[in-house]
Write a protein that holds these residues in place. Structure first.
Motif, PDB file in Angstrom:
ATOM      1  N   GLY A 180      60.518  32.944  52.979  1.00 47.21           N
ATOM      2  CA  GLY A 180      60.850  31.551  52.660  1.00 47.21           C
ATOM      3  C   GLY A 180      61.227  31.443  51.383  1.00 47.21           C
ATOM      4  N   GLU A 181      60.636  31.859  50.365  1.00 48.12           N
ATOM      5  CA  GLU A 181      60.763  31.866  48.899  1.00 48.12           C
ATOM      6  C   GLU A 181      62.258  32.112  48.615  1.00 48.12           C
ATOM      7  OE1 GLU A 181      57.379  33.848  47.061  1.00 48.12           O
ATOM      8  OE2 GLU A 181      56.160  31.999  47.241  1.00 48.12           O
ATOM      9  N   LYS A 182      62.450  33.242  49.305  1.00 45.79           N
ATOM     10  CA  LYS A 182      63.942  34.028  48.846  1.00 45.79           C
ATOM     11  C   LYS A 182      64.992  33.241  49.735  1.00 45.79           C
ATOM     12  CE  LYS A 182      62.159  38.315  46.778  1.00 45.79           C
ATOM     13  NZ  LYS A 182      62.142  39.700  47.004  1.00 45.79           N
ATOM     14  N   LYS A 183      64.554  32.636  50.613  1.00 46.00           N
ATOM     15  CA  LYS A 183      65.436  31.827  51.542  1.00 46.00           C
ATOM     16  C   LYS A 183      66.286  32.967  52.428  1.00 46.00           C
ATOM     17  CE  LYS A 183      66.233  27.753  48.971  1.00 46.00           C
ATOM     18  NZ  LYS A 183      64.900  27.226  49.324  1.00 46.00           N
ATOM     19  N   LEU A 184      65.416  33.936  53.030  1.00 47.50           N
ATOM     20  CA  LEU A 184      65.969  35.215  53.634  1.00 47.50           C
ATOM     21  C   LEU A 184      65.717  34.792  55.198  1.00 47.50           C
ATOM     22  CD1 LEU A 184      64.574  38.005  51.657  1.00 47.50           C
ATOM     23  CD2 LEU A 184      66.703  37.138  51.731  1.00 47.50           C
ATOM     24  N   LYS A 185      66.706  35.045  55.947  1.00 46.59           N
ATOM     25  CA  LYS A 185      66.547  35.134  57.538  1.00 46.59           C
ATOM     26  C   LYS A 185      66.591  36.525  58.102  1.00 46.59           C
ATOM     27  CE  LYS A 185      67.627  30.770  57.637  1.00 46.59           C
ATOM     28  NZ  LYS A 185      66.660  29.679  58.291  1.00 46.59           N
ATOM     29  N   ILE A 186      65.673  36.855  59.036  1.00 49.54           N
ATOM     30  CA  ILE A 186      64.971  37.781  59.648  1.00 49.54           C
ATOM     31  C   ILE A 186      65.475  37.828  61.137  1.00 49.54           C
ATOM     32  CG2 ILE A 186      63.246  39.147  60.209  1.00 49.54           C
ATOM     33  CD1 ILE A 186      61.608  38.294  57.816  1.00 49.54           C
TER      34      ILE A 186
ATOM     35  N   GLY B  30      56.178  27.507  60.870  1.00 51.15           N
ATOM     36  CA  GLY B  30      57.012  27.619  59.569  1.00 51.15           C
ATOM     37  C   GLY B  30      58.011  28.726  59.932  1.00 51.15           C
ATOM     38  N   SER B  31      57.642  29.662  61.083  1.00 48.18           N
ATOM     39  CA  SER B  31      58.509  30.871  61.340  1.00 48.18           C
ATOM     40  C   SER B  31      59.949  30.574  61.419  1.00 48.18           C
ATOM     41  CB  SER B  31      57.931  31.430  62.390  1.00 48.18           C
ATOM     42  OG  SER B  31      57.869  30.851  63.659  1.00 48.18           O
ATOM     43  N   SER B  32      60.232  29.374  61.767  1.00 42.40           N
ATOM     44  CA  SER B  32      61.748  28.634  62.024  1.00 42.40           C
ATOM     45  C   SER B  32      62.545  28.851  60.909  1.00 42.40           C
ATOM     46  CB  SER B  32      61.563  27.414  62.884  1.00 42.40           C
ATOM     47  OG  SER B  32      61.044  26.423  62.144  1.00 42.40           O
ATOM     48  N   GLU B  33      62.026  28.885  59.714  1.00 43.99           N
ATOM     49  CA  GLU B  33      62.299  28.662  58.559  1.00 43.99           C
ATOM     50  C   GLU B  33      63.043  30.411  57.973  1.00 43.99           C
ATOM     51  OE1 GLU B  33      62.971  25.928  56.511  1.00 43.99           O
ATOM     52  OE2 GLU B  33      62.142  24.928  58.201  1.00 43.99           O
ATOM     53  N   ILE B  34      62.426  31.205  58.698  1.00 45.73           N
ATOM     54  CA  ILE B  34      62.837  32.378  58.250  1.00 45.73           C
ATOM     55  C   ILE B  34      63.227  33.380  59.295  1.00 45.73           C
ATOM     56  CG2 ILE B  34      61.449  32.572  56.212  1.00 45.73           C
ATOM     57  CD1 ILE B  34      60.295  34.823  58.878  1.00 45.73           C
ATOM     58  N   PHE B  35      63.091  32.943  60.721  1.00 46.18           N
ATOM     59  CA  PHE B  35      63.314  33.896  61.874  1.00 46.18           C
ATOM     60  C   PHE B  35      64.498  33.210  62.754  1.00 46.18           C
ATOM     61  CE2 PHE B  35      62.301  35.372  66.297  1.00 46.18           C
ATOM     62  CZ  PHE B  35      62.642  36.628  65.780  1.00 46.18           C
ATOM     63  N   ASN B  36      65.485  34.030  62.483  1.00 45.19           N
ATOM     64  CA  ASN B  36      66.683  33.502  63.525  1.00 45.19           C
ATOM     65  C   ASN B  36      66.759  34.046  65.038  1.00 45.19           C
ATOM     66  OD1 ASN B  36      67.744  32.426  61.207  1.00 45.19           O
ATOM     67  ND2 ASN B  36      69.681  33.634  61.056  1.00 45.19           N
ATOM     68  N   GLY B  37      66.162  35.045  65.299  1.00 48.17           N
ATOM     69  CA  GLY B  37      65.970  35.609  66.667  1.00 48.17           C
ATOM     70  C   GLY B  37      65.664  37.015  67.063  1.00 48.17           C
TER      71      GLY B  37
ATOM     72  N   ALA C  29      71.894  43.357  65.286  1.00 49.01           N
ATOM     73  CA  ALA C  29      71.083  42.203  65.125  1.00 49.01           C
ATOM     74  C   ALA C  29      71.465  41.235  63.957  1.00 49.01           C
ATOM     75  CB  ALA C  29      69.681  42.566  65.292  1.00 49.01           C
ATOM     76  N   LEU C  30      71.825  42.252  62.897  1.00 48.99           N
ATOM     77  CA  LEU C  30      72.033  41.532  61.512  1.00 48.99           C
ATOM     78  C   LEU C  30      73.247  40.686  61.890  1.00 48.99           C
ATOM     79  CD1 LEU C  30      71.182  41.657  58.609  1.00 48.99           C
ATOM     80  CD2 LEU C  30      73.159  43.441  58.463  1.00 48.99           C
ATOM     81  N   LYS C  31      74.274  41.104  62.569  1.00 53.05           N
ATOM     82  CA  LYS C  31      75.590  40.311  62.869  1.00 53.05           C
ATOM     83  C   LYS C  31      75.342  39.420  63.681  1.00 53.05           C
ATOM     84  CE  LYS C  31      80.065  41.420  64.465  1.00 53.05           C
ATOM     85  NZ  LYS C  31      81.235  42.387  65.230  1.00 53.05           N
ATOM     86  N   ILE C  32      74.928  39.593  64.806  1.00 50.65           N
ATOM     87  CA  ILE C  32      74.771  38.527  66.011  1.00 50.65           C
ATOM     88  C   ILE C  32      73.923  37.441  65.414  1.00 50.65           C
ATOM     89  CG2 ILE C  32      75.460  39.828  67.811  1.00 50.65           C
ATOM     90  CD1 ILE C  32      72.514  39.881  68.957  1.00 50.65           C
ATOM     91  N   TYR C  33      72.945  37.648  64.718  1.00 51.06           N
ATOM     92  CA  TYR C  33      71.991  36.595  64.169  1.00 51.06           C
ATOM     93  C   TYR C  33      72.407  35.949  62.657  1.00 51.06           C
ATOM     94  CZ  TYR C  33      69.266  37.370  68.562  1.00 51.06           C
ATOM     95  OH  TYR C  33      68.780  37.214  69.711  1.00 51.06           O
ATOM     96  N   ASP C  34      73.137  36.636  62.229  1.00 58.06           N
ATOM     97  CA  ASP C  34      73.685  36.286  60.773  1.00 58.06           C
ATOM     98  C   ASP C  34      72.636  36.121  59.927  1.00 58.06           C
ATOM     99  OD1 ASP C  34      75.517  35.584  58.741  1.00 58.06           O
ATOM    100  OD2 ASP C  34      75.354  33.317  59.259  1.00 58.06           O
ATOM    101  N   ALA C  35      71.867  37.190  60.185  1.00 59.97           N
ATOM    102  CA  ALA C  35      70.643  37.446  59.278  1.00 59.97           C
ATOM    103  C   ALA C  35      70.654  38.283  58.077  1.00 59.97           C
ATOM    104  CB  ALA C  35      69.616  38.214  60.144  1.00 59.97           C
ATOM    105  N   ASP C  36      69.754  38.048  57.118  1.00 58.51           N
ATOM    106  CA  ASP C  36      69.986  38.999  55.728  1.00 58.51           C
ATOM    107  C   ASP C  36      69.142  40.259  56.138  1.00 58.51           C
ATOM    108  OD1 ASP C  36      70.857  36.702  53.770  1.00 58.51           O
ATOM    109  OD2 ASP C  36      69.151  35.589  54.642  1.00 58.51           O
ATOM    110  N   ILE C  37      68.151  40.193  56.866  1.00 62.39           N
ATOM    111  CA  ILE C  37      67.487  41.650  57.052  1.00 62.39           C
ATOM    112  C   ILE C  37      67.222  41.437  58.733  1.00 62.39           C
ATOM    113  CG2 ILE C  37      65.192  42.837  56.952  1.00 62.39           C
ATOM    114  CD1 ILE C  37      64.937  41.129  54.375  1.00 62.39           C
ATOM    115  N   ALA C  38      67.463  42.671  59.240  1.00 64.73           N
ATOM    116  CA  ALA C  38      67.263  42.883  60.695  1.00 64.73           C
ATOM    117  C   ALA C  38      66.489  44.156  60.855  1.00 64.73           C
ATOM    118  CB  ALA C  38      68.364  42.964  61.604  1.00 64.73           C
ATOM    119  N   VAL C  39      65.617  44.092  61.942  1.00 63.86           N
ATOM    120  CA  VAL C  39      64.722  45.482  62.227  1.00 63.86           C
ATOM    121  C   VAL C  39      64.946  45.646  63.559  1.00 63.86           C
ATOM    122  CG1 VAL C  39      62.677  44.130  62.554  1.00 63.86           C
ATOM    123  CG2 VAL C  39      62.357  46.590  62.015  1.00 63.86           C
ATOM    124  N   SER C  40      64.935  46.973  63.865  1.00 65.67           N
ATOM    125  CA  SER C  40      64.959  47.381  65.255  1.00 65.67           C
ATOM    126  C   SER C  40      64.081  48.467  65.636  1.00 65.67           C
ATOM    127  CB  SER C  40      66.618  48.080  65.374  1.00 65.67           C
ATOM    128  OG  SER C  40      66.585  49.391  64.708  1.00 65.67           O
TER     129      SER C  40
END
Length: 154
Positions: free
Chosen positions: A10-16, A36-43, A82-93
């Motif tokens: 959240g502080e770094k404004k990163l999407k996961i 508050g997870s909606s601030e950082i979690f895209n899906g 996942a990084l691409k379809i969710y337009d995230a900064d970080i994705a884990v698989s």
């Protein structure tokens, strides 16, 4: 750990985002446990079948044929997808064999492969967990969350 992920991302404004197979959505569920997870979690894409991995995340047919669904190569492509379809900064698989069946000599039950993708790089890991199906899935979730936290701290 979840509260630290939420706070730091959240502080770094990163999407996961997540791409999950053997964990069946448990990583995404953990990330959305706190308000508050909606601030950082895209899906999260739960792509249990090979067809879903290909159709949703863009995992290549050749990757699945040559290396298999439980491989670092597949985990890498899942994380990139996942990084691409969710337009995230970080994705884990996460992709693995939770058991009690499905293992082989080369890939025994408890083998789990992970990918962590950012805009700049993708890292992959293979871990061997033991115990029941539930134990293996729980360990995989914890490992994935630790890798997310490490990535957002960088």
């Amino acid at each position: 750990m979840i509260s630290e992920i939420l706070k730091t991302a959240g502080e770094k404004k990163l999407k996961i985002a997540c791409a999950e197979s053997c964990t069946g959505g448990l990583v995404g569920a953990a990330l959305t446990e706190l308000p508050g997870s909606s601030e950082i979690f895209n899906g999260s894409a739960v792509t249990y079948s090979n067809e879903a991995k290909k159709n949703i995340l863009g995992v290549k047919e050749d990757t699945l044929k040559i290396f298999g669904a439980v491989s670092e190569q597949c985990a890498l492509e899942m994380a990139q997808g996942a990084l691409k379809i969710y337009d995230a900064d970080i994705a884990v698989s996460v992709t693995g064999i939770a058991g009690p069946d499905g293992g082989s000599e080369l890939k025994p039950v408890g083998t789990v492969c992970f990918g962590v993708a950012s805009k700049n790089e993708v890292k992959t890991f293979t871990e061997k967990f033991s115990g029941s199906r539930s134990d293996i899935r729980g360990e995989a979730v914890n490992f994935a969350l630790k890798k997310i936290l490490e990535e957002i701290r960088n």
